[in-house]
Design a protein around this motif. Sequence first.
Motif: not given
Length: 149
Positions: A4-20
């Motif tokens: 569960t500690r890895l969920l947020m960074p993985v989520f924000f990696i996808f969000v940042s790629i989507g925004f990029l």
Amino acid sequence: MISTRLLMPVFFIFVSIGFLIATFNLPKAKMGDPNAPIYFPAVISIFLLIVSVIYLIREWRAKRKEDEPLKRLKAGRTPVLIVSTLVLGLIYALVFFHLGFLVSTILFLGALLFLVNGKSRWLVNIVVALLFSLASWYAFSHLLNISLP
């Protein structure tokens, strides 16, 4: 199984790629530098991606088990309180315009207080729900001259 500690960074990696990706689809400026609208969102997206990857690597290396607070959050009454509060909030939003601010807020706060405090503190629950709702209604309606449904 992903921690569960890895969920947020993985989520924000996808969000940042989507925004990029979305940043590079922005229209070009007609005056001045045609790429000017792209610079700021691209820098923010890249920064978010870098920070998320660093955080993911740190958490991956730590290989910690779930923290005790997270285990306590998942156990006991907490999940029931969270789901019940969300359901009550949804019901409040649905009946707000039909019953009006005052009635729906009294019912919502009363139900929420009974959920949290229990039936044994029924008098406190009712008094707080009534006083807060009436004070809020008075402040908005009379002091701020804001019309409430």
